[in-house]
Design an enzyme around this catalytic site. Structure first.
Site, PDB file in Angstrom:
ATOM      1  N   ASP A  39     -58.131  12.749 -10.729  1.00  0.00           N
ATOM      2  CA  ASP A  39     -57.987  14.139 -11.162  1.00  0.00           C
ATOM      3  C   ASP A  39     -58.594  14.379 -12.544  1.00  0.00           C
ATOM      4  O   ASP A  39     -58.648  13.473 -13.378  1.00  0.00           O
ATOM      5  CB  ASP A  39     -56.496  14.515 -11.156  1.00  0.00           C
ATOM      6  N   ASN A  87     -57.417  21.541  -1.218  1.00  0.00           N
ATOM      7  CA  ASN A  87     -58.687  21.774  -1.914  1.00  0.00           C
ATOM      8  C   ASN A  87     -59.627  22.695  -1.126  1.00  0.00           C
ATOM      9  O   ASN A  87     -60.574  23.254  -1.689  1.00  0.00           O
ATOM     10  CB  ASN A  87     -59.399  20.448  -2.235  1.00  0.00           C
TER      11      ASN A  87
HETATM   12  C1  IPE Z   1     -55.249  16.293  -6.231  1.00  0.00           C
HETATM   13  O1  IPE Z   1     -55.821  16.980  -7.287  1.00  0.00           O
HETATM   14  C2  IPE Z   1     -56.255  16.113  -5.119  1.00  0.00           C
HETATM   15  C3  IPE Z   1     -57.345  15.180  -5.408  1.00  0.00           C
HETATM   16  C4  IPE Z   1     -57.485  14.444  -6.475  1.00  0.00           C
HETATM   17  C5  IPE Z   1     -58.343  15.072  -4.375  1.00  0.00           C
HETATM   18  P1  IPE Z   1     -55.654  18.566  -7.419  1.00  0.00           P
HETATM   19  O2  IPE Z   1     -56.355  18.946  -8.664  1.00  0.00           O
HETATM   20  O3  IPE Z   1     -56.108  19.216  -6.166  1.00  0.00           O
HETATM   21  O4  IPE Z   1     -54.081  18.726  -7.534  1.00  0.00           O
HETATM   22  P2  IPE Z   1     -53.217  19.823  -8.301  1.00  0.00           P
HETATM   23  O5  IPE Z   1     -53.726  21.165  -7.854  1.00  0.00           O
HETATM   24  O6  IPE Z   1     -53.388  19.601  -9.766  1.00  0.00           O
HETATM   25  O7  IPE Z   1     -51.810  19.542  -7.882  1.00  0.00           O
HETATM   26  C1  IPE Z   2     -60.335  16.169  -9.045  1.00  0.00           C
HETATM   27  O1  IPE Z   2     -60.695  16.938 -10.148  1.00  0.00           O
HETATM   28  C2  IPE Z   2     -61.319  16.239  -7.917  1.00  0.00           C
HETATM   29  C3  IPE Z   2     -60.886  17.046  -6.757  1.00  0.00           C
HETATM   30  C4  IPE Z   2     -59.701  17.536  -6.595  1.00  0.00           C
HETATM   31  C5  IPE Z   2     -61.864  17.286  -5.719  1.00  0.00           C
HETATM   32  P1  IPE Z   2     -60.394  18.495 -10.217  1.00  0.00           P
HETATM   33  O2  IPE Z   2     -61.523  19.214  -9.578  1.00  0.00           O
HETATM   34  O3  IPE Z   2     -59.056  18.770  -9.655  1.00  0.00           O
HETATM   35  O4  IPE Z   2     -60.433  18.744 -11.773  1.00  0.00           O
HETATM   36  P2  IPE Z   2     -59.335  19.535 -12.633  1.00  0.00           P
HETATM   37  O5  IPE Z   2     -58.006  18.914 -12.309  1.00  0.00           O
HETATM   38  O6  IPE Z   2     -59.408  20.964 -12.226  1.00  0.00           O
HETATM   39  O7  IPE Z   2     -59.715  19.297 -14.043  1.00  0.00           O
HETATM   40 MG    MG Z   3     -57.189  18.771 -10.426  1.00  0.00          MG
END
Ligand code: IPE
Ligand code: IPE
Ligand code: MG
Length: 277
Positions: A39, A87
């Protein structure tokens, strides 16, 4: 130094890194299965004044570095949460960018994965992914199918609730057909109907970017996994911090609801003595 030069194949591994890995191995047990919620890509990019996709691209370098260092350390299973069911609710430009990046990465990394004797598998509703992604995934899964050193599992269009829901549906069907009775439904049976059926539960779960939540990852399988949460954004998470996570894991006392190691027997003996006296 470019990001690319930070990730080394086995024979390019630095002497310093070899020594560090030796320390990690000799200081305690290496987790058999590590799961990672990767993340913070978007925030990493935005902090640098870039678009979110720039962070996802940089995150690929971390995937390579963590995959290779886990294999070198003797981790048997590495599960990476790459794209959750939720996502799909992101803007379509980001989703399309992520899917293109997945295809590119699979194309660029297939040979290297194979050379490193790593087997690729997936969990999740991969049938929801664009055809090109599914095709590339199939190719790399087939190419690496006989590899033995480590299993790399990408969780794609995955959520823990989806996994449990599918298991419940399939168990219900077996009950309906008369193949199992409701009394036979126990932890092992449920586990065998999940997408991770042949894989031991994660010993260690790492979440980057400082969020203290599971975000619908392996809900059933994480029951007794040790948590390691770091403020580091995923594109900055590299092997040195992986070693810190494993050092931290090695200091944990995994009790599984019992009392401290070795105390269970003596406790019950003293209880018996108390009752007798
Ligand atoms: C969790 O991250 C999913 C992945 C790393 C693929 P998200 O960014 O989607 O989760 P939330 O929204 O912070 O809970
Ligand atoms: C994790 O990084 C990757 C996916 C969930 C695909 P994020 O895209 O959630 O990045 P942040 O959490 O918004 O910074
Ligand atoms: Mg994230």
């Amino acid at each position: 130094m470019s990001l690319k030069s930070l990730s080394l194949t086995d024979n390019q591994q630095t002497e310093e890194d070899k020594k560090l890995q030796q320390q990690v191995k000799s200081s305690g047990a290496i987790p058999k299965h590590i799961a990672v919620i990767m993340d913070g890509n978007g925030r990493w990019a935005q902090k640098k004044g870039n678009i979110r996709l720039f962070g996802h691209k940089a995150g690929v370098e971390s995937v390579r570095d963590i995959t290779e260092s886990c294999a070198q350390l003797g981790v048997e299973y590495l599960t990476l949460y790459a794209f959750s069911t939720e996502n799909w609710n992101r803007p379509s430009a980001e989703i399309n960018g992520l899917m293109r990046l997945l295809v590119q990465t699979l194309r660029n990394e297939a040979e290297r994965l194979n050379k490193n004797d790593i087997k690729l598998v997936t969990i999740g509703q991969t049938e929801r992914l664009p055809g090109k992604c599914q095709q590339m995934l199939e190719e790399v899964i087939e190419l690496t199918a006989d590899n033995k050193r480590m299993q790399l599992c990408l969780a794609l269009s995955y959520s823990g609730r989806w996994d449990i829901k599918e298991a419940v549906k399939n168990i219900a069907k077996e009950v309906e057909k008369g193949n199992i009775t409701p009394d036979q439904i126990d932890d092992d049976l449920i586990g065998s109907f999940l997408s991770t059926a042949s894989v031991p539960d994660p010993d260690l779960i790492i979440r980057t970017s400082g969020e203290f939540r599971i975000s619908n990852f392996l809900l059933w399988q994480l029951a007794y996994s040790e948590l390691y949460i770091t403020e580091t954004y995923w594109p900055d998470f590299r092997r040195d911090e992986l070693y810190q996570a494993i050092f931290s894991f090695q200091k944990r006392d995994r009790r599984y609801g019992k009392v401290k190691n070795g105390h269970n027997k003596s406790m019950s003996a003293s209880v018996i003595n108390q009752i007798r006296s």
